[in-house]
Design an enzyme around this catalytic site. Structure first.
Site, short mmCIF file in Angstrom:
data_model
loop_
_atom_site.label_atom_id
_atom_site.label_comp_id
_atom_site.label_asym_id
_atom_site.label_seq_id
_atom_site.Cartn_x
_atom_site.Cartn_y
_atom_site.Cartn_z
N LYS A 1 2.30 -8.73 13.00
CA LYS A 1 2.22 -8.18 14.35
C LYS A 1 1.50 -6.83 14.34
O LYS A 1 0.61 -6.57 15.16
CB LYS A 1 3.64 -8.03 14.95
CG LYS A 1 4.36 -9.37 15.11
CD LYS A 1 5.66 -9.27 15.88
CE LYS A 1 6.80 -8.70 15.09
NZ LYS A 1 7.23 -9.54 13.96
N THR A 2 1.89 -5.96 13.39
CA THR A 2 1.24 -4.65 13.30
C THR A 2 -0.24 -4.81 12.97
O THR A 2 -1.10 -4.13 13.54
CB THR A 2 1.92 -3.80 12.20
OG1 THR A 2 3.32 -3.75 12.47
CG2 THR A 2 1.36 -2.39 12.16
N ASP B 1 6.33 -0.07 17.22
CA ASP B 1 6.98 -1.15 16.48
C ASP B 1 8.50 -1.14 16.76
O ASP B 1 9.06 -0.09 17.09
CB ASP B 1 6.72 -0.94 14.98
CG ASP B 1 6.91 -2.23 14.19
OD1 ASP B 1 7.15 -3.27 14.81
OD2 ASP B 1 6.82 -2.18 12.95
N THR C 1 11.23 -8.05 16.94
CA THR C 1 11.82 -9.26 16.38
C THR C 1 12.93 -9.77 17.31
O THR C 1 13.46 -10.84 17.10
CB THR C 1 12.42 -8.98 14.99
OG1 THR C 1 13.31 -7.86 15.10
CG2 THR C 1 11.34 -8.65 13.97
N ARG D 1 3.62 -11.51 4.47
CA ARG D 1 4.13 -10.33 3.76
C ARG D 1 4.77 -10.75 2.44
O ARG D 1 4.60 -10.09 1.41
CB ARG D 1 5.14 -9.56 4.63
CG ARG D 1 5.66 -8.28 3.95
CD ARG D 1 6.71 -7.58 4.80
NE ARG D 1 6.13 -7.04 6.00
CZ ARG D 1 6.83 -6.73 7.10
NH1 ARG D 1 8.14 -6.93 7.12
NH2 ARG D 1 6.23 -6.22 8.15
#
Ligand code: ADE
Length: 319
Positions: A49-50, A95, A144, A203
């Protein structure tokens, strides 16, 4: 700076639905010479997302300003961020937006709609404030837990992108790309081997690749094959499903201590000695995805799949 992070849409693998939607919005905004609409990105942790937010700033040719909501506690923190926007406009990224205190949510959504922020200059009776006009900006928020956001805030995002877990083929491509950046030689089958143990999450894939890099460096292995990848994962106790020690402890506790559930997150986290956030962010998304646990209104329950796993060779091998 994470060198593995893609910089443009073209370098970004996967999330095709979101990419298609955002490419159109970027093209349209550029044609109109306007800022992009505000964007909410939601989905499990580690899916990029980032990264996608920073790509949007790059594609729009704007500065990228990053903040994490847990660091924004007082109005002044948020005002500081909003007043740091460039005159030509910035892409502002926050975030974990579900952690923003409720009184700041209001400041935020007013600024999103009207591009203003009120700064109080005195307190108490007759308190005064100054109204500042803000340059145009695009706010991108990631979460999330979209269910924790208030509806006035949600309503002010023009675009909502839902991130999904990656396919094994996409993760294989990501691992091959990352290996190039890390100057590693890796066989196709080894990339796929790691991809299958990456919990459908880039990740995790990149983390596993870095552990393999350590292993081959120490053992002076020039080419990463399946054998090298397997040995590397054995050392860190990652099994064929990509489950680690904490996942296994979680499943075992759910079966033996809590008799299959339902059990609340606080009880599980207390028993495991980990924070509820760690359990919710690191263990549960994948266990839910592979249908090892289910969430019910009364708590988590263990599924048949998990019971089979706990009785399998795969589980015994990893003990
Ligand atoms: N690295 C991490 N996530 C990625 C993605 N989606 N595409 C390319 N490289 C990545």
């Amino acid at each position: 700076m994470n060198i593995l992070r893609p910089k443009s849409f073209d370098e970004y693998i996967g999330q095709e639905t979101i990419k298609r939607l955002l490419k159109i919005s970027v093209d349209a905004a550029k044609k109109r010479n306007e800022m992009l609409d505000h964007i909410l990105l939601s989905g499990p942790p580690g899916l990029g997302k980032t990264t996608l937010a920073s790509i949007l700033a790059y594609e729009m040719g704007k500065n990228f300003k990053f903040a994490i909501a847990s660091a924004l506690q007082k109005p002044i923190d948020l005002v500081g961020l909003l007043t740091s926007i460039d005159k030509e406009g910035s892409v502002l990224f926050i975030d974990e937006i579900h952690r923003l205190p409720k009184n700041l949510e209001e400041i935020l959504y007013i600024s999103m709609e009207d591009y203003i922020v009120d700064i109080s200059v005195s307190k108490g009776v007759g308190a005064q404030s100054i109204r500042l006009n803000l340059p145009p900006f695009t706010l991108i928020c990631a979460t999330t837990k979209p269910g924790l956001l208030s509806s006035p805030l949600i309503d002010r995002f023009g675009i909502h992108g839902y991130f999904e877990f990656y396919q094994v083929e996409e993760l294989t491509a990501i691992i091959k790309r990352s290996a190039q950046f890390l100057e590693l030689d890796i066989e196709e089958e080894a990339s796929e081997f790691l991809a299958k143990r990456s919990r459908f999450t880039p990740r995790v894939a990149n983390k596993l690749l870095r552990r393999v890099r350590d292993y081959v460096q120490v053992n002076k292995i020039k080419l990463i094959d399946v054998e090298a990848a397997r040995k590397s994962l054995e050392i860190i106790n990652i099994d064929d499903l990509g489950l680690n020690d904490l996942d296994r402890k979680y499943l075992r506790a759910l079966k033996d201590i809590f008799k299959g559930g339902p059990v609340g997150i606080d009880n599980i986290s207390q028993f495991l000695g980990e924070s509820p956030e760690t359990i919710e962010d690191l263990c549960e998304p994948y266990l839910l995805k592979i249908d090892f646990i289910q969430r019910t209104p009364r708590g988590r329950i263990l599924t048949e799949n998990a019971l089979n796993y706990l009785e399998s060779k795969n589980y015994e091998k990893s003990l």
